[in-house]
Design an enzyme around this catalytic site. Structure first.
Site, PDB file in Angstrom:
ATOM      1  N   CYS A  55      -1.184  -6.889  -0.955  1.00  0.00           N
ATOM      2  CA  CYS A  55      -1.005  -5.808   0.022  1.00  0.00           C
ATOM      3  C   CYS A  55       0.441  -5.737   0.465  1.00  0.00           C
ATOM      4  CB  CYS A  55      -1.832  -6.059   1.278  1.00  0.00           C
ATOM      5  SG  CYS A  55      -3.560  -6.248   0.993  1.00  0.00           S
TER       6      CYS A  55
ATOM      7  N   CYS B   6      -7.532  -0.859  -6.387  1.00  0.00           N
ATOM      8  CA  CYS B   6      -6.675  -0.381  -5.304  1.00  0.00           C
ATOM      9  C   CYS B   6      -5.803   0.737  -5.882  1.00  0.00           C
ATOM     10  CB  CYS B   6      -5.840  -1.548  -4.784  1.00  0.00           C
ATOM     11  SG  CYS B   6      -4.745  -1.078  -3.445  1.00  0.00           S
TER      12      CYS B   6
ATOM     13  N   GLU C  24       1.716   2.216  -9.019  1.00  0.00           N
ATOM     14  CA  GLU C  24       1.009   0.983  -9.342  1.00  0.00           C
ATOM     15  C   GLU C  24      -0.461   1.075  -8.942  1.00  0.00           C
ATOM     16  OE1 GLU C  24       4.464  -2.256  -9.423  1.00  0.00           O
ATOM     17  OE2 GLU C  24       3.665  -1.973  -7.424  1.00  0.00           O
TER      18      GLU C  24
ATOM     19  N   CYS D  58       6.716   1.648   7.482  1.00  0.00           N
ATOM     20  CA  CYS D  58       6.215   0.501   8.247  1.00  0.00           C
ATOM     21  C   CYS D  58       7.116  -0.688   7.921  1.00  0.00           C
ATOM     22  CB  CYS D  58       4.763   0.206   7.883  1.00  0.00           C
ATOM     23  SG  CYS D  58       3.670   1.605   8.224  1.00  0.00           S
TER      24      CYS D  58
ATOM     25  N   CYS E 155       6.396   6.183  -0.176  1.00  0.00           N
ATOM     26  CA  CYS E 155       5.714   6.477   1.087  1.00  0.00           C
ATOM     27  C   CYS E 155       6.744   6.921   2.117  1.00  0.00           C
ATOM     28  CB  CYS E 155       4.993   5.218   1.574  1.00  0.00           C
ATOM     29  SG  CYS E 155       3.856   5.511   2.935  1.00  0.00           S
TER      30      CYS E 155
ATOM     31  N   CYS F  30       6.248  -3.416   5.200  1.00  0.00           N
ATOM     32  CA  CYS F  30       5.676  -2.973   3.919  1.00  0.00           C
ATOM     33  C   CYS F  30       6.767  -2.653   2.908  1.00  0.00           C
ATOM     34  CB  CYS F  30       4.786  -1.752   4.142  1.00  0.00           C
ATOM     35  SG  CYS F  30       4.022  -1.146   2.621  1.00  0.00           S
TER      36      CYS F  30
END
Ligand code: SAH
Length: 379
Positions: free
Chosen positions: A360, A120, A107, A131, A127, A134
């Site tokens: 975010c 962004c 994305e 975290c 990933c 997230c």
């Protein structure tokens, strides 16, 4: 399919057998034309057509002789990644779901503001960091993105925004795509070589020409790569801090177990080029009753003492199944006030694109299943 020996590497086989010019550096283009017995300056011309004018057809390269255009078209392609879906937020934010040659998806998000437009950009599919707050972290990493796939995200956005210079409009003022943040999916410092190559292409003044001063790279704290990032790229640094005590940071940003706060802050203190006019951004997600107390704010100020810094407070953006809640406006304001009084700007990041899951921490693609099959193949 990536080779089994390195499941994180981008695939080297594209749908088109011809090598893609997108993702090639200026030197590589010069080498490529030299192999065709053309002078190296033709490589610069090619670089300008591809990255500055955004052409997709060799026939548009009017300063090259027709036979040369044909010879180039035989050898190379100029292909962007495909867009499988794009979504508009009511606040003007735009998200592209980009389909890569091997079928995986990432994305990219465009965030327009009154004085700038920020893209962004993602650095990995998924990933590895996990975290806790997230959404991307819930997706297992499929692989790193290659330079073409990183530069390709900017090309797709520029196509969509219609912002390529032309003979009639050689300079575009007040660009809608003026800034880049490496804050999409993935940890850019775990894919440094590909990210570095892509950013050098993007900042070249003869091409896409977005200056390093308008780029920010965000890391969760890959300490050994921070200095290199400053020395080699000279981009702005953002650090996902989110907690001011190792005990809590170990839990919510697990890379802290490897590179704890003291080491992270030492690397920030030494970041090449950090000064008051180029502050390090500390990102701090506001999680209700987790990290948003007055004591946390005071400890934050103590930790960053002496670093030219600003603290970007990010109200937590929820996603399905998330184990946290957003701090109250009062808690965020109280926290910001303490940081501000200590002398650090502490803007609160307005959530953008929440209605399209573009804010975010909300990015996540469906590329998970592919990852599992690749992993199984690699075992
Ligand atoms: N891996 C890099 C790049 C991602 S940047 C890094 O961690 O810095 C994305 C930013 O959004 C990071 O600061 C991240 O911590 C933050 N973030 C992640 N999930 C979030 C959420 N749910 N709400 C608000 N911010 C979030």
């Amino acid at each position: 399919m990536p080779a089994n020996s390195d499941i994180f590497a981008p695939p080297d086989t594209a749908a088109d057998a011809r090598p893609n010019l997108i993702g090639m550096s200026r030197a590589e283009m010069a080498d490529a034309v030299a192999e065709m017995d053309e002078p190296r300056f033709r490589g610069d011309q090619l670089f300008q057509w591809v990255y500055n004018r955004g052409v997709t057809d060799f026939e548009a390269m009017t300063n090259m002789a027709k036979p040369l255009r044909a010879a180039l078209a035989e050898r190379f392609s100029i292909s962007r990644p495909a867009v499988s879906r794009d979504l508009d937020s009511i606040d003007g934010t735009h998200k592209w779901l980009i389909k890569l040659a091997d079928g995986n998806e990432v994305e990219t998000v465009h965030i327009p503001e009154s004085d700038r437009g920020t893209l962004c950009v993602s650095s990995q599919i998924g990933c590895t960091l996990n975290c806790k707050f997230c959404h991307t972290g819930t997706q297992r990493l499929v692989r790193n993105l290659g330079p073409m796939e990183i530069v390709g995200q900017i090309m797709v956005a520029r196509d969509h925004l219609g912002e390529w210079p032309s003979a009639e409009r050689p300079t575009i003022y007040e660009r809608q795509l003026s800034n880049i943040v490496m804050m999409g999916m993935g940890e850019p410092l775990y894919n440094f070589d590909n990210v570095a190559k892509a950013l050098k292409i993007i900042m070249d003044g003869e091409g896409i020409a977005i200056s390093r001063r308008r780029m920010t790279l965000s890391t969760a704290g890959v300490v050994p790569m921070i200095r290199r990032c400053g020395e080699e790229l000279g981009v702005g640094l953002a650090v996902s801090l989110h907690a001011v005590r190792d005990e809590l940071r170990d839990e919510i940003v697990p890379i802290n177990r490897k590179y704890p706060l003291a080491e992270l802050l030492a690397a920030c203190r030494e970041y090449p080029g950090a000064r008051n006019s180029r502050r390090i951004t500390f990102e701090y997600v506001m999680l209700k009753d987790v990290n948003d107390s007055v004591a946390d704010a005071r400890e934050l100020v103590r930790l960053i003492a002496g670093i030219p810094a600003k603290v970007n407070l990010i109200p937590f953006n929820p996603w399905p199944g998330a184990p946290y809640e957003r701090s109250s406006d009062e808690a965020i304001e109280r926290f910001a006030e303490i940081v501000r009084i200590a002398g650090y700007p502490s803007p609160v990041r307005t959530p953008r694109g929440e209605d399209i899951m573009a804010a975010c921490g909300q990015l996540k693609s469906d590329s998970e299943r592919v990852s599992k099959s690749i992993r199984t193949a690699a075992e």
